[in-house]
Design a protein around this motif. Structure first.
Motif, PDB file in Angstrom:
ATOM      1  N   GLY A 187      -1.186   0.294  20.369  1.00 22.76           N
ATOM      2  CA  GLY A 187      -2.643   0.419  20.452  1.00 22.76           C
ATOM      3  C   GLY A 187      -3.146   0.998  19.148  1.00 22.76           C
ATOM      4  O   GLY A 187      -2.476   0.913  18.116  1.00 22.76           O
ATOM      5  N   GLY A 195       7.627  -0.476   4.987  1.00 24.40           N
ATOM      6  CA  GLY A 195       6.264   0.015   5.182  1.00 24.40           C
ATOM      7  C   GLY A 195       6.273   1.526   5.329  1.00 24.40           C
ATOM      8  O   GLY A 195       5.582   2.091   6.178  1.00 24.40           O
ATOM      9  N   SER A 224       5.283  -1.324  -1.374  1.00 23.82           N
ATOM     10  CA  SER A 224       5.031  -2.039  -2.629  1.00 23.82           C
ATOM     11  C   SER A 224       4.944  -1.132  -3.856  1.00 23.82           C
ATOM     12  O   SER A 224       5.135  -1.596  -4.969  1.00 23.82           O
ATOM     13  CB  SER A 224       3.752  -2.883  -2.507  1.00 23.82           C
ATOM     14  N   THR A 274      -4.445   5.561  11.145  1.00 24.86           N
ATOM     15  CA  THR A 274      -3.767   5.273   9.871  1.00 24.86           C
ATOM     16  C   THR A 274      -4.724   4.505   8.959  1.00 24.86           C
ATOM     17  O   THR A 274      -5.859   4.199   9.349  1.00 24.86           O
ATOM     18  CB  THR A 274      -2.520   4.389  10.098  1.00 24.86           C
ATOM     19  N   LEU A 313       2.331   4.943  10.125  1.00 24.25           N
ATOM     20  CA  LEU A 313       3.461   5.088  11.038  1.00 24.25           C
ATOM     21  C   LEU A 313       4.792   5.103  10.293  1.00 24.25           C
ATOM     22  O   LEU A 313       5.696   5.872  10.632  1.00 24.25           O
ATOM     23  CB  LEU A 313       3.432   3.953  12.070  1.00 24.25           C
ATOM     24  N   SER A 344       5.374   3.871   3.138  1.00 18.87           N
ATOM     25  CA  SER A 344       4.548   4.693   2.246  1.00 18.87           C
ATOM     26  C   SER A 344       3.342   5.300   2.922  1.00 18.87           C
ATOM     27  O   SER A 344       2.686   6.162   2.342  1.00 18.87           O
ATOM     28  CB  SER A 344       4.093   3.839   1.052  1.00 18.87           C
ATOM     29  N   SER A 345       2.994   4.845   4.122  1.00 22.11           N
ATOM     30  CA  SER A 345       1.825   5.434   4.785  1.00 22.11           C
ATOM     31  C   SER A 345       1.903   5.237   6.290  1.00 22.11           C
ATOM     32  O   SER A 345       2.810   4.568   6.796  1.00 22.11           O
ATOM     33  CB  SER A 345       0.516   4.827   4.240  1.00 22.11           C
ATOM     34  N   LEU A 392       8.858  -3.358  -3.218  1.00 23.95           N
ATOM     35  CA  LEU A 392       8.809  -4.816  -3.019  1.00 23.95           C
ATOM     36  C   LEU A 392       7.397  -5.198  -2.614  1.00 23.95           C
ATOM     37  O   LEU A 392       6.823  -4.527  -1.749  1.00 23.95           O
ATOM     38  CB  LEU A 392       9.664  -5.227  -1.823  1.00 23.95           C
ATOM     39  N   ASP A 393       6.869  -6.262  -3.177  1.00 25.51           N
ATOM     40  CA  ASP A 393       5.595  -6.774  -2.665  1.00 25.51           C
ATOM     41  C   ASP A 393       5.921  -7.861  -1.644  1.00 25.51           C
ATOM     42  O   ASP A 393       6.281  -8.981  -2.000  1.00 25.51           O
ATOM     43  CB  ASP A 393       4.741  -7.324  -3.805  1.00 25.51           C
ATOM     44  N   LEU A 394       5.802  -7.515  -0.389  1.00 29.17           N
ATOM     45  CA  LEU A 394       6.193  -8.449   0.677  1.00 29.17           C
ATOM     46  C   LEU A 394       5.292  -9.676   0.738  1.00 29.17           C
ATOM     47  O   LEU A 394       5.640 -10.675   1.359  1.00 29.17           O
ATOM     48  CB  LEU A 394       6.191  -7.732   2.032  1.00 29.17           C
ATOM     49  N   THR A 423      -6.691   1.437  10.358  1.00 28.53           N
ATOM     50  CA  THR A 423      -7.908   1.566  11.180  1.00 28.53           C
ATOM     51  C   THR A 423      -8.944   2.474  10.519  1.00 28.53           C
ATOM     52  O   THR A 423      -9.981   2.747  11.112  1.00 28.53           O
ATOM     53  CB  THR A 423      -7.564   2.164  12.563  1.00 28.53           C
ATOM     54  N   TYR A 451      -3.673 -12.363  11.718  1.00 25.25           N
ATOM     55  CA  TYR A 451      -2.878 -11.162  12.041  1.00 25.25           C
ATOM     56  C   TYR A 451      -2.346 -11.260  13.472  1.00 25.25           C
ATOM     57  O   TYR A 451      -1.151 -11.046  13.720  1.00 25.25           O
ATOM     58  CB  TYR A 451      -3.773  -9.935  11.867  1.00 25.25           C
ATOM     59  N   ALA A 469       7.889  -1.504   9.875  1.00 24.33           N
ATOM     60  CA  ALA A 469       6.558  -0.943  10.110  1.00 24.33           C
ATOM     61  C   ALA A 469       5.501  -1.436   9.127  1.00 24.33           C
ATOM     62  O   ALA A 469       4.360  -0.985   9.203  1.00 24.33           O
ATOM     63  CB  ALA A 469       6.637   0.585  10.061  1.00 24.33           C
ATOM     64  N   ALA A 470       5.847  -2.355   8.206  1.00 20.07           N
ATOM     65  CA  ALA A 470       4.811  -2.860   7.296  1.00 20.07           C
ATOM     66  C   ALA A 470       3.842  -3.736   8.083  1.00 20.07           C
ATOM     67  O   ALA A 470       4.230  -4.394   9.047  1.00 20.07           O
ATOM     68  CB  ALA A 470       5.436  -3.662   6.164  1.00 20.07           C
ATOM     69  N   LYS A 481       1.496 -11.371  14.930  1.00 15.68           N
ATOM     70  CA  LYS A 481       2.008 -10.374  15.884  1.00 15.68           C
ATOM     71  C   LYS A 481       2.494 -11.056  17.165  1.00 15.68           C
ATOM     72  O   LYS A 481       3.483 -10.633  17.767  1.00 15.68           O
ATOM     73  CB  LYS A 481       0.933  -9.327  16.201  1.00 15.68           C
ATOM     74  N   LEU A 528      -3.848   3.338  16.116  1.00 15.28           N
ATOM     75  CA  LEU A 528      -3.232   4.497  15.458  1.00 15.28           C
ATOM     76  C   LEU A 528      -4.189   5.000  14.384  1.00 15.28           C
ATOM     77  O   LEU A 528      -4.864   4.195  13.725  1.00 15.28           O
ATOM     78  CB  LEU A 528      -1.937   4.107  14.743  1.00 15.28           C
TER      79      LEU A 528
HETATM   80  N1  LIG Z   1      -2.935   1.256  12.932  1.00 14.97           N
HETATM   81  C1  LIG Z   1      -3.084   0.611  14.075  1.00 14.97           C
HETATM   82  O1  LIG Z   1      -4.044   0.855  14.826  1.00 14.97           O
HETATM   83  C2  LIG Z   1      -2.062  -0.444  14.507  1.00 14.97           C
HETATM   84  C3  LIG Z   1      -2.285  -1.088  15.730  1.00 14.97           C
HETATM   85  C4  LIG Z   1      -1.376  -2.045  16.152  1.00 14.97           C
HETATM   86  C5  LIG Z   1      -0.274  -2.342  15.374  1.00 14.97           C
HETATM   87  N2  LIG Z   1      -0.089  -1.700  14.176  1.00 14.97           N
HETATM   88  C6  LIG Z   1       1.097  -2.067  13.396  1.00 14.97           C
HETATM   89  O2  LIG Z   1       1.860  -0.889  13.184  1.00 14.97           O
HETATM   90  C7  LIG Z   1       2.575  -0.997  11.961  1.00 14.97           C
HETATM   91  C8  LIG Z   1       2.260   0.225  11.090  1.00 14.97           C
HETATM   92  O3  LIG Z   1       0.885   0.172  10.715  1.00 14.97           O
HETATM   93  P1  LIG Z   1       0.114   1.416  10.096  1.00 14.97           P
HETATM   94  O4  LIG Z   1      -1.085   1.627  10.921  1.00 14.97           O
HETATM   95  O5  LIG Z   1       1.054   2.522   9.838  1.00 14.97           O
HETATM   96  O6  LIG Z   1      -0.376   0.763   8.705  1.00 14.97           O
HETATM   97  P2  LIG Z   1      -0.619   1.415   7.269  1.00 14.97           P
HETATM   98  O7  LIG Z   1      -0.859   2.877   7.336  1.00 14.97           O
HETATM   99  O8  LIG Z   1      -1.659   0.556   6.603  1.00 14.97           O
HETATM  100  O9  LIG Z   1       0.803   1.192   6.539  1.00 14.97           O
HETATM  101  C9  LIG Z   1       1.237  -0.111   6.283  1.00 14.97           C
HETATM  102  C10 LIG Z   1       2.528  -0.069   5.471  1.00 14.97           C
HETATM  103  O10 LIG Z   1       2.840  -1.425   5.102  1.00 14.97           O
HETATM  104  C11 LIG Z   1       3.098  -1.473   3.705  1.00 14.97           C
HETATM  105  N3  LIG Z   1       2.684  -2.735   3.102  1.00 14.97           N
HETATM  106  C12 LIG Z   1       1.483  -3.345   3.237  1.00 14.97           C
HETATM  107  N4  LIG Z   1       1.441  -4.419   2.429  1.00 14.97           N
HETATM  108  C13 LIG Z   1       2.648  -4.481   1.794  1.00 14.97           C
HETATM  109  C14 LIG Z   1       3.204  -5.356   0.844  1.00 14.97           C
HETATM  110  N5  LIG Z   1       2.520  -6.411   0.367  1.00 14.97           N
HETATM  111  N6  LIG Z   1       4.457  -5.116   0.406  1.00 14.97           N
HETATM  112  C15 LIG Z   1       5.159  -4.056   0.864  1.00 14.97           C
HETATM  113  N7  LIG Z   1       4.684  -3.183   1.771  1.00 14.97           N
HETATM  114  C16 LIG Z   1       3.438  -3.394   2.225  1.00 14.97           C
HETATM  115  C17 LIG Z   1       2.221  -0.362   3.134  1.00 14.97           C
HETATM  116  O11 LIG Z   1       2.715   0.044   1.883  1.00 14.97           O
HETATM  117  P3  LIG Z   1       1.987  -0.260   0.477  1.00 14.97           P
HETATM  118  O12 LIG Z   1       0.572  -0.640   0.763  1.00 14.97           O
HETATM  119  O13 LIG Z   1       2.159   0.997  -0.303  1.00 14.97           O
HETATM  120  O14 LIG Z   1       2.791  -1.372  -0.066  1.00 14.97           O
HETATM  121  C18 LIG Z   1       2.400   0.729   4.177  1.00 14.97           C
HETATM  122  O15 LIG Z   1       3.559   1.454   3.909  1.00 14.97           O
HETATM  123  C19 LIG Z   1       2.123  -2.327  11.342  1.00 14.97           C
HETATM  124  O16 LIG Z   1       3.050  -3.327  11.678  1.00 14.97           O
HETATM  125  C20 LIG Z   1       0.810  -2.616  12.020  1.00 14.97           C
HETATM  126  O17 LIG Z   1       0.505  -3.995  12.048  1.00 14.97           O
HETATM  127  C21 LIG Z   1      -0.952  -0.763  13.726  1.00 14.97           C
END
Ligand SMILES: NC(=O)c1ccc[n+]([C@@H]2O[C@H](COP(=O)([O-])OP(=O)(O)OC[C@H]3O[C@@H](n4cnc5c(N)ncnc54)[C@H](OP(=O)(O)O)[C@@H]3O)[C@@H](O)[C@H]2O)c1
Length: 249
Positions: free
Chosen positions: A186, A13, A38, A190, A18, A15-16, A63-65, A193, A155, A91-92, A159, A188
């Protein structure tokens, strides 16, 4: 020609959000990296930028997870020519607005594949290597998993299940044999959200990534980030059912 890093960190994860912030921080600290997400072109652009800025080796794996039956085997194969693996950061993650009992079965499967199957499959495949290096596994939970609600249904289930994976890893390994770290995150700022109306300010991923990167190899723990969510979680869990049922948002 890049400098020779002594260890490799895998960021799933990357590419974006965290994951991308973690990639930048760990490249700055001199780790070689394997970046997984992906989209191959996104990953290659990030890798080229990090190699140029930090003079370290950065490999990528698209990889498409949601569809990959054995992501761990693909990651292991990509690690063959890299320095020893010291850290796996999972972190995906994906959440959906319509995860409120409106999802068709295929979408439920995708959410579970990305948020739960992939972490399990990758941990299972990389565990023997991480045991050898006494490495670190970093799991990312969520405040969505504190108590089940009518939103983020699938989701939050995934988790919550990661909490069990964390406990299993800890129970199966002596302290020091493997570092297992679970961050219950909490909000983020990104993609996850983006555009959402949040009840409080979201944390910056760069700051959270610095915190996480500085603690790799420093023991096992589960903690809320930001820390104030530990108190919020305790209050939400302590609410009597009639009061919790009325909570919205
Ligand atoms: N943001 C929040 O507020 C928050 C809160 C609690 C927990 N979290 C957790 O923190 C972690 C990081 O989240 P984030 O906010 O950084 O999310 P994000 O910016 O949406 O990034 C998600 C990452 O997961 C990858 N991903 C998603 N679908 C995929 C797929 N099918 N195959 C491969 N890679 C895939 C995305 O890459 P591609 O789309 O390019 O494949 C991206 O690199 C996650 O586990 C999330 O559940 C986030």
């Amino acid at each position: 020609m890049t400098a020779t890093a002594s260890t490799t960190a895998v960021i799933v994860g990357a590419s974006s959000g965290l994951g991308r912030a973690l990639a930048t921080d760990l490249a700055r600290r001199g780790h070689a990296l394997l970046l997984v997400a992906s989209d191959a072109r996104d990953l290659q652009a990030i890798a080229a930028d990090l190699e140029l800025r930090f003079d370290t080796d950065v490999a990528t794996l698209a990889l498409d997870l949601a569809r990959e039956p054995d992501p761990g085997a693909r990651i292991l194969a990509s690690l063959v020519s890299m320095p020893p693996l010291s850290a796996l950061l999972l972190a995906a993650g994906v959440s959906r607005d319509d995860d409120d009992f409106s999802l068709p079965a295929a979408r439920i499967g995708e959410l579970l594949s990305i948020n739960l199957h992939a972490p399990h499959a990758i941990v299972h495949a990389l565990l023997p290597t991480l045991r050898e290096t006494r490495g670190t596994i970093v799991l990312f939970g969520s405040i969505a998993a504190i108590r089940g609600r009518g939103r983020n249904v699938v989701y939050a289930s995934a988790k919550r299940a990661l909490e069990s994976l964390y406990e299993s890893l800890r129970q199966a390994h002596a302290a020091g044999a493997l570092h297992v770290q679970l961050y219950r995150l909490g909000f983020l700022a990104t993609n996850l959200t983006y555009g959402m109306k949040l009840p409080m300010a979201a944390s910056e991923p760069d700051a959270v990534a610095r915190h996480i990167a500085a603690r790799l190899g420093k023991g096992s723990f589960a903690r809320y980030v930001p820390r104030r969510f530990a108190l919020i979680a305790a209050i939400v869990r302590a609410l009597p059912w009639f009061a919790f049922r009325r909570m919205r948002g």
